[in-house]
Design a protein around this motif. Structure first.
Motif, PDB file in Angstrom:
ATOM      1  N   PHE A   1       0.842  -1.193   0.000  1.00  0.00           N
ATOM      2  CA  PHE A   1       0.000   0.000   0.000  1.00  0.00           C
ATOM      3  C   PHE A   1       0.882   1.250   0.000  1.00  0.00           C
ATOM      4  O   PHE A   1       1.971   1.246   0.553  1.00  0.00           O
ATOM      5  N   ASN A   2       0.386   2.316  -0.619  1.00  0.00           N
ATOM      6  CA  ASN A   2       1.080   3.604  -0.529  1.00  0.00           C
ATOM      7  C   ASN A   2       0.860   4.216   0.856  1.00  0.00           C
ATOM      8  O   ASN A   2       1.779   4.399   1.621  1.00  0.00           O
ATOM      9  N   LYS A   3      -0.384   4.503   1.163  1.00  0.00           N
ATOM     10  CA  LYS A   3      -0.769   5.042   2.463  1.00  0.00           C
ATOM     11  C   LYS A   3      -2.223   4.675   2.688  1.00  0.00           C
ATOM     12  O   LYS A   3      -3.064   4.871   1.812  1.00  0.00           O
ATOM     13  N   LEU A   4      -2.530   4.121   3.843  1.00  0.00           N
ATOM     14  CA  LEU A   4      -3.904   3.739   4.138  1.00  0.00           C
ATOM     15  C   LEU A   4      -4.827   4.963   4.089  1.00  0.00           C
ATOM     16  O   LEU A   4      -4.463   6.039   4.538  1.00  0.00           O
ATOM     17  N   SER A   5      -5.989   4.758   3.518  1.00  0.00           N
ATOM     18  CA  SER A   5      -6.999   5.820   3.511  1.00  0.00           C
ATOM     19  C   SER A   5      -8.199   5.455   4.380  1.00  0.00           C
ATOM     20  O   SER A   5      -8.976   6.320   4.774  1.00  0.00           O
ATOM     21  N   SER A   6      -8.343   4.154   4.690  1.00  0.00           N
ATOM     22  CA  SER A   6      -9.384   3.741   5.623  1.00  0.00           C
ATOM     23  C   SER A   6      -9.038   2.377   6.211  1.00  0.00           C
ATOM     24  O   SER A   6      -8.446   1.532   5.535  1.00  0.00           O
ATOM     25  N   VAL A   7      -9.397   2.207   7.482  1.00  0.00           N
ATOM     26  CA  VAL A   7      -9.241   0.924   8.165  1.00  0.00           C
ATOM     27  C   VAL A   7     -10.498   0.684   8.992  1.00  0.00           C
ATOM     28  O   VAL A   7     -10.956   1.575   9.715  1.00  0.00           O
ATOM     29  N   LYS A   8     -11.053  -0.504   8.863  1.00  0.00           N
ATOM     30  CA  LYS A   8     -12.154  -0.923   9.715  1.00  0.00           C
ATOM     31  C   LYS A   8     -11.724  -2.204  10.424  1.00  0.00           C
ATOM     32  O   LYS A   8     -11.424  -3.207   9.766  1.00  0.00           O
ATOM     33  N   PHE A   9     -11.681  -2.148  11.745  1.00  0.00           N
ATOM     34  CA  PHE A   9     -11.279  -3.326  12.510  1.00  0.00           C
ATOM     35  C   PHE A   9     -12.413  -4.345  12.599  1.00  0.00           C
ATOM     36  O   PHE A   9     -12.162  -5.520  12.850  1.00  0.00           O
ATOM     37  N   ARG A  10     -13.634  -3.876  12.434  1.00  0.00           N
ATOM     38  CA  ARG A  10     -14.786  -4.780  12.436  1.00  0.00           C
ATOM     39  C   ARG A  10     -15.679  -4.422  11.257  1.00  0.00           C
ATOM     40  O   ARG A  10     -16.785  -3.924  11.407  1.00  0.00           O
ATOM     41  N   SER A  11     -15.188  -4.689  10.065  1.00  0.00           N
ATOM     42  CA  SER A  11     -15.975  -4.439   8.866  1.00  0.00           C
ATOM     43  C   SER A  11     -17.195  -5.357   8.841  1.00  0.00           C
ATOM     44  O   SER A  11     -17.153  -6.487   9.338  1.00  0.00           O
ATOM     45  N   LYS A  12     -18.272  -4.863   8.241  1.00  0.00           N
ATOM     46  CA  LYS A  12     -19.475  -5.673   8.072  1.00  0.00           C
ATOM     47  C   LYS A  12     -19.545  -6.321   6.688  1.00  0.00           C
ATOM     48  O   LYS A  12     -20.621  -6.706   6.227  1.00  0.00           O
ATOM     49  N   GLN A  13     -18.390  -6.442   6.035  1.00  0.00           N
ATOM     50  CA  GLN A  13     -18.326  -7.101   4.731  1.00  0.00           C
ATOM     51  C   GLN A  13     -18.973  -8.478   4.775  1.00  0.00           C
ATOM     52  O   GLN A  13     -19.629  -8.894   3.821  1.00  0.00           O
ATOM     53  N   ARG A  14     -18.770  -9.201   5.859  1.00  0.00           N
ATOM     54  CA  ARG A  14     -19.349 -10.541   6.003  1.00  0.00           C
ATOM     55  C   ARG A  14     -20.520 -10.529   6.992  1.00  0.00           C
ATOM     56  O   ARG A  14     -20.946 -11.576   7.459  1.00  0.00           O
ATOM     57  N   GLY A  15     -21.004  -9.347   7.290  1.00  0.00           N
ATOM     58  CA  GLY A  15     -22.117  -9.218   8.225  1.00  0.00           C
ATOM     59  C   GLY A  15     -21.641  -8.942   9.638  1.00  0.00           C
ATOM     60  O   GLY A  15     -20.518  -9.239  10.016  1.00  0.00           O
ATOM     61  N   TRP A  16     -22.536  -8.353  10.429  1.00  0.00           N
ATOM     62  CA  TRP A  16     -22.242  -8.069  11.829  1.00  0.00           C
ATOM     63  C   TRP A  16     -21.994  -9.380  12.571  1.00  0.00           C
ATOM     64  O   TRP A  16     -22.653 -10.386  12.340  1.00  0.00           O
ATOM     65  N   GLY A  17     -21.038  -9.345  13.479  1.00  0.00           N
ATOM     66  CA  GLY A  17     -20.737 -10.534  14.260  1.00  0.00           C
ATOM     67  C   GLY A  17     -19.484 -11.248  13.818  1.00  0.00           C
ATOM     68  O   GLY A  17     -18.978 -12.119  14.521  1.00  0.00           O
ATOM     69  N   ASN A  18     -18.959 -10.890  12.652  1.00  0.00           N
ATOM     70  CA  ASN A  18     -17.708 -11.463  12.167  1.00  0.00           C
ATOM     71  C   ASN A  18     -16.570 -10.473  12.410  1.00  0.00           C
ATOM     72  O   ASN A  18     -16.745  -9.267  12.236  1.00  0.00           O
ATOM     73  N   TYR A  19     -15.424 -11.007  12.782  1.00  0.00           N
ATOM     74  CA  TYR A  19     -14.260 -10.154  13.046  1.00  0.00           C
ATOM     75  C   TYR A  19     -13.445 -10.055  11.764  1.00  0.00           C
ATOM     76  O   TYR A  19     -12.594 -10.893  11.471  1.00  0.00           O
TER      77      TYR A  19
END
Length: 399
Positions: free
Chosen positions: A213-231
């Protein structure tokens, strides 16, 4: 007496309030080799006023919440009606809407943002609604709090302030404000907390996973990509997108091992009391919402101020009233962690080395698990690969 006094009841939480309140600037905050923020005292500047120890958990007895108080506590499940807020926050969106309401009422808010230049979590002061957007999403690492806390506490006594933080942060802020007779001007919001890991695990994770990566523009430690409840960790720069693996993610494997948490987290009494906060928030884990994939927050308003504030925003949520004993079994309330201290020392030592890899560190950790724990991890990983509906059914049966 100062922060180095050995007559302590607990170990350091890394809250950094000691440095924020020191009237002589005699305390600096630095990461130690194990990756935890620690106070460094300049004895030549110290006047032994003891203000640092008066706000510090290390030297304090904790007022505990008696479980007989639970029936009288209001506990709510809350899910934001605004789909944009719900998708961009970790659970049900309550902290975000609380912060917006506090700004509207004339408070300045202190919360945690991610500093993309330093690749670390930091506390910041927000005075506008837009500035609170950086608070969105849980950060599963320690926050560098000292400068923001110092700025916050230097505000005039007439200024209304709100602080969002872990129970140890909120305890220290409460102690200072109570000492200065300013508590009634503040709203303090904390979280059902598991504990904070060594910063070194995130540092190494970021170095290895985002090296192209060049420089991070966003980080989500608990993304809901796989739905709430997944880490699920999700990170972006201008050209790349990283999504953590469904199973065996090294960051969360080590985090939930409880071997790399701050030592104070092992026996923390603050996560098991509500005596210092106005509102406690969290994820509403457990059988009641196992099939929910969007996110549900726990809201526990404690004080009259906390209850009045939640009353103001209730209409922004789909809510349901619960009992505290429907929440506690699925949180870290009352838990004591008993890691293998020899293994913990090894893991922290390896995380501090530049030439070590998370793959080797997690492999070593797994190799030292008991047969029962290895089997449990294998079963859990198998379940996570099942379709979401099947996973939810198994969770419901388990709960």
């Amino acid at each position: 007496m100062n922060i180095t006094d050995s007559n302590n009841l607990h170990t350091c939480t890394s809250c950094q309030m000691c440095a924020a309140v020191c009237p002589k600037g005699a305390i600096d905050i630095q990461l130690d080799r194990d990756g935890f923020y620690r106070p460094i005292l300049n004895s030549e500047l110290c006047i032994n006023c003891s203000l640092c120890t008066k706000v510090c958990y290390k030297y304090s007895s904790v007022n505990k919440t008696d479980e007989s108080d639970f029936p009288a506590l209001e506990v709510w499940a809350a899910t934001a009606k605004n789909e944009n807020i719900l998708s961009d926050t970790t659970s049900g969106g309550v902290a975000d809407i609380l912060a917006q309401e506090l700004i509207r009422q004339g408070y300045i808010c202190c919360g945690v943002v991610y500093n993309y230049d330093e690749n670390r979590a930091e506390n910041r002061i927000a005075q506008t609604r837009e500035e609170t957007f950086g608070f969105r999403g849980s950060k599963y690492i320690q926050s560098y709090t000292y400068p923001a806390f110092k700025e916050l506490l230097s505000k005039p006594a007439s200024q209304k302030i709100a602080v969002f933080g872990t129970p140890c942060h909120i305890f220290a802020v409460d102690q200072f404000l109570t000492l200065k007779k300013r508590r009634e001007k503040a709203i303090l919001v904390d979280f059902y907390c598991h504990g904070c890991p060594s910063f070194n695990v995130w540092k190494k994770y970021a170095e290895e996973k985002f090296k192209t990566f060049n420089k991070l523009s966003s980080v989500k430690f608990r993304s809901k990509q796989r739905g709430w409840g997944n880490y699920c960790i999700e990170a972006h720069d201008s050209r790349h997108c990283y999504i953590s693996p469904l199973t065996n993610d090294s960051f969360y494997t080590l985090f939930f091992s409880d071997h790399i948490l701050n030592e104070s987290c092992h026996t923390c009494e603050l996560r098991s009391t509500l005596k210092y906060t106005d509102i406690r928030l969290g994820d509403f884990w457990g059988k009641l919402y196992d099939f929910n994939k969007k996110g549900v927050s726990i809201v526990t308003p404690v004080t009259q101020s906390g209850k009045a504030l939640f009353e103001k925003i209730k209409n922004d949520f789909t809510i349901r009233k619960h009992k505290q004993n429907e929440v506690i079994p699925y949180q870290s309330w009352g838990k004591v962690y008993s890691p293998d201290m020899q293994l913990r020392t090894y893991l922290l030592s390896e995380l501090a080395k530049e030439n070590s890899t998370l793959k080797d560190i997690t492999k070593y950790y797994r190799s030292n698990l008991s047969f029962r724990k290895k089997l449990k991890m294998t079963i859990k990983n198998f379940i996570l690969h099942l379709p979401p509906f099947a996973t939810s059914i198994i969770k419901r049966i388990y709960h």
